[in-house]
Write a protein that holds these residues in place. Structure first.
Motif, PDB file in Angstrom:
ATOM      1  N   MET A  27       0.850  -1.098   0.018  1.00 10.25           N
ATOM      2  CA  MET A  27       0.098  -0.140  -0.088  1.00 10.25           C
ATOM      3  C   MET A  27       0.909   1.363  -0.046  1.00 10.25           C
ATOM      4  O   MET A  27       0.757   2.154  -0.702  1.00 10.25           O
ATOM      5  N   HIS A  28       2.077   1.411   0.741  1.00  2.44           N
ATOM      6  CA  HIS A  28       2.775   2.446   0.763  1.00  2.44           C
ATOM      7  C   HIS A  28       3.342   2.736  -0.465  1.00  2.44           C
ATOM      8  O   HIS A  28       3.543   3.822  -0.998  1.00  2.44           O
ATOM      9  N   ASP A  29       3.965   1.532  -1.406  1.00  2.03           N
ATOM     10  CA  ASP A  29       4.340   1.703  -2.679  1.00  2.03           C
ATOM     11  C   ASP A  29       3.460   2.087  -3.509  1.00  2.03           C
ATOM     12  O   ASP A  29       3.726   3.033  -4.350  1.00  2.03           O
ATOM     13  N   ASP A  30       2.325   1.779  -3.510  1.00  4.17           N
ATOM     14  CA  ASP A  30       1.111   2.336  -4.403  1.00  4.17           C
ATOM     15  C   ASP A  30       0.855   3.765  -4.176  1.00  4.17           C
ATOM     16  O   ASP A  30       0.596   4.451  -5.130  1.00  4.17           O
ATOM     17  N   ILE A  31       0.675   4.153  -2.909  1.00  5.70           N
ATOM     18  CA  ILE A  31       0.531   5.363  -2.496  1.00  5.70           C
ATOM     19  C   ILE A  31       1.708   6.279  -3.109  1.00  5.70           C
ATOM     20  O   ILE A  31       1.412   7.529  -3.930  1.00  5.70           O
ATOM     21  N   GLN A  32       3.020   6.012  -3.032  1.00  9.05           N
ATOM     22  CA  GLN A  32       3.999   6.762  -3.739  1.00  9.05           C
ATOM     23  C   GLN A  32       4.091   6.742  -4.960  1.00  9.05           C
ATOM     24  O   GLN A  32       4.460   7.899  -5.617  1.00  9.05           O
ATOM     25  N   ARG A  33       3.382   5.738  -5.515  1.00 11.59           N
ATOM     26  CA  ARG A  33       3.601   5.612  -7.008  1.00 11.59           C
ATOM     27  C   ARG A  33       2.339   6.579  -7.681  1.00 11.59           C
ATOM     28  O   ARG A  33       2.615   7.499  -8.459  1.00 11.59           O
ATOM     29  N   HIS A  34       1.455   6.829  -6.895  1.00  9.90           N
ATOM     30  CA  HIS A  34       0.347   7.694  -7.069  1.00  9.90           C
ATOM     31  C   HIS A  34       0.738   9.258  -7.021  1.00  9.90           C
ATOM     32  O   HIS A  34       0.332   9.965  -7.790  1.00  9.90           O
ATOM     33  N   ILE A  35       1.361   9.424  -6.005  1.00  9.00           N
ATOM     34  CA  ILE A  35       2.202  10.713  -5.620  1.00  9.00           C
ATOM     35  C   ILE A  35       2.929  11.163  -6.860  1.00  9.00           C
ATOM     36  O   ILE A  35       2.749  12.198  -7.362  1.00  9.00           O
ATOM     37  N   ASN A  36       3.776  10.143  -7.242  1.00  6.89           N
ATOM     38  CA  ASN A  36       4.698  10.631  -8.389  1.00  6.89           C
ATOM     39  C   ASN A  36       4.061  10.788  -9.565  1.00  6.89           C
ATOM     40  O   ASN A  36       4.329  11.844 -10.183  1.00  6.89           O
ATOM     41  N   LYS A  37       2.748  10.232 -10.072  1.00  8.56           N
ATOM     42  CA  LYS A  37       2.135  10.266 -11.031  1.00  8.56           C
ATOM     43  C   LYS A  37       1.435  11.831 -11.200  1.00  8.56           C
ATOM     44  O   LYS A  37       1.343  12.359 -11.967  1.00  8.56           O
ATOM     45  N   GLU A  38       1.040  11.980  -9.786  1.00  9.07           N
ATOM     46  CA  GLU A  38       0.296  13.450  -9.604  1.00  9.07           C
ATOM     47  C   GLU A  38       1.352  14.434 -10.029  1.00  9.07           C
ATOM     48  O   GLU A  38       1.055  15.407 -10.527  1.00  9.07           O
ATOM     49  N   LYS A  39       2.344  14.214  -9.215  1.00  5.10           N
ATOM     50  CA  LYS A  39       3.614  15.267  -9.480  1.00  5.10           C
ATOM     51  C   LYS A  39       3.848  15.493 -11.026  1.00  5.10           C
ATOM     52  O   LYS A  39       4.100  16.532 -11.583  1.00  5.10           O
ATOM     53  N   SER A  40       4.129  14.376 -11.660  1.00  2.00           N
ATOM     54  CA  SER A  40       4.375  14.261 -12.838  1.00  2.00           C
ATOM     55  C   SER A  40       3.242  15.068 -13.900  1.00  2.00           C
ATOM     56  O   SER A  40       3.517  15.804 -14.671  1.00  2.00           O
ATOM     57  N   ALA A  41       1.855  14.880 -13.390  1.00  2.00           N
ATOM     58  CA  ALA A  41       1.051  15.223 -14.161  1.00  2.00           C
ATOM     59  C   ALA A  41       0.831  16.754 -14.142  1.00  2.00           C
ATOM     60  O   ALA A  41       0.575  17.691 -14.904  1.00  2.00           O
ATOM     61  N   SER A  42       1.229  17.334 -12.792  1.00  2.00           N
ATOM     62  CA  SER A  42       1.168  18.564 -12.523  1.00  2.00           C
ATOM     63  C   SER A  42       2.378  19.298 -13.031  1.00  2.00           C
ATOM     64  O   SER A  42       1.983  20.388 -13.699  1.00  2.00           O
ATOM     65  N   VAL A  43       3.390  18.821 -13.269  1.00  2.00           N
ATOM     66  CA  VAL A  43       4.635  19.311 -13.984  1.00  2.00           C
ATOM     67  C   VAL A  43       4.234  19.469 -15.379  1.00  2.00           C
ATOM     68  O   VAL A  43       4.414  20.648 -16.109  1.00  2.00           O
ATOM     69  N   GLN A  44       3.725  18.494 -15.970  1.00  2.00           N
ATOM     70  CA  GLN A  44       3.234  18.388 -17.425  1.00  2.00           C
ATOM     71  C   GLN A  44       2.153  19.541 -17.836  1.00  2.00           C
ATOM     72  O   GLN A  44       2.281  20.189 -18.486  1.00  2.00           O
ATOM     73  N   SER A  45       1.216  19.490 -16.727  1.00  2.00           N
ATOM     74  CA  SER A  45       0.282  20.671 -16.933  1.00  2.00           C
ATOM     75  C   SER A  45       0.870  21.753 -17.053  1.00  2.00           C
ATOM     76  O   SER A  45       0.305  22.727 -17.724  1.00  2.00           O
ATOM     77  N   ALA A  46       1.637  22.165 -16.022  1.00  2.00           N
ATOM     78  CA  ALA A  46       2.553  23.609 -16.214  1.00  2.00           C
ATOM     79  C   ALA A  46       3.502  23.754 -17.281  1.00  2.00           C
ATOM     80  O   ALA A  46       3.172  24.915 -17.675  1.00  2.00           O
ATOM     81  N   ASN A  47       3.809  22.834 -17.784  1.00  2.00           N
ATOM     82  CA  ASN A  47       4.484  22.998 -18.806  1.00  2.00           C
ATOM     83  C   ASN A  47       3.880  23.370 -19.983  1.00  2.00           C
ATOM     84  O   ASN A  47       4.196  24.236 -21.123  1.00  2.00           O
ATOM     85  N   SER A  48       2.781  22.771 -20.247  1.00  2.00           N
ATOM     86  CA  SER A  48       1.721  23.009 -21.167  1.00  2.00           C
ATOM     87  C   SER A  48       1.114  24.389 -21.331  1.00  2.00           C
ATOM     88  O   SER A  48       0.883  24.920 -22.260  1.00  2.00           O
ATOM     89  N   THR A  49       0.943  24.789 -20.033  1.00  2.00           N
ATOM     90  CA  THR A  49       0.279  25.983 -19.825  1.00  2.00           C
ATOM     91  C   THR A  49       1.244  26.960 -20.146  1.00  2.00           C
ATOM     92  O   THR A  49       1.011  28.123 -20.865  1.00  2.00           O
ATOM     93  N   ASP A  50       2.640  26.951 -19.851  1.00  2.00           N
ATOM     94  CA  ASP A  50       3.533  27.876 -20.323  1.00  2.00           C
ATOM     95  C   ASP A  50       3.684  28.008 -21.635  1.00  2.00           C
ATOM     96  O   ASP A  50       4.134  29.063 -22.245  1.00  2.00           O
ATOM     97  N   ASN A  51       3.738  26.831 -22.289  1.00  2.00           N
ATOM     98  CA  ASN A  51       3.924  26.808 -23.727  1.00  2.00           C
ATOM     99  C   ASN A  51       2.840  27.474 -24.410  1.00  2.00           C
ATOM    100  O   ASN A  51       3.135  27.677 -25.901  1.00  2.00           O
ATOM    101  N   ALA A  52       1.675  27.593 -23.994  1.00  2.00           N
ATOM    102  CA  ALA A  52       0.446  28.195 -24.805  1.00  2.00           C
ATOM    103  C   ALA A  52       0.586  29.518 -24.974  1.00  2.00           C
ATOM    104  O   ALA A  52       1.037  30.341 -24.634  1.00  2.00           O
TER     105      ALA A  52
END
Length: 102
Positions: free
Chosen positions: A77-102
């Motif tokens: 469960m700890h590993d799954d939570i950490q994986r989800h956090i990393n996905k959220e952070k990655s999605a957040s960075v990608q979202s910020a980058n796509s907003t900056d590029n627009a």
């Protein structure tokens, strides 16, 4: 703080792995003592006492096996939570980058 990070913090504060490990450590100590008593029961020819000790050892084995499975589930469960956090952070960075590029 994301929901996943809040869940992670809550799980870490519960400290379930260490609580389960404490019980496992206690059961290992008890098993060791029971094995010494079983040896004494055999030497002094006390079959009823020997059988009772064997039954206790079996019960501890079942309890220990169950607790090990629970500990493994908690770690997973700890590993799954950490994986989800990393996905959220990655999605957040990608979202910020796509907003900056627009």
């Amino acid at each position: 703080m994301t929901i996943t990070e809040q869940v992670q913090e809550t799980v870490e504060q519960a400290d379930l792995v260490n609580k389960v490990q404490s019980i496992l450590d206690f059961l290992i100590t008890e098993t060791s003592e029971l094995e010494d008593e079983r040896e004494h029961a055999v030497k002094t020819n006390q079959p009823v006492y020997h059988q009772a000790i064997n039954n206790n050892i079996k019960q501890i084995y079942v309890t220990t096996s169950t607790l090990l499975a629970i500990r493994n589930d908690i770690e997973s469960m700890h590993d799954d939570i950490q994986r989800h956090i990393n996905k959220e952070k990655s999605a957040s960075v990608q979202s910020a980058n796509s907003t900056d590029n627009a």
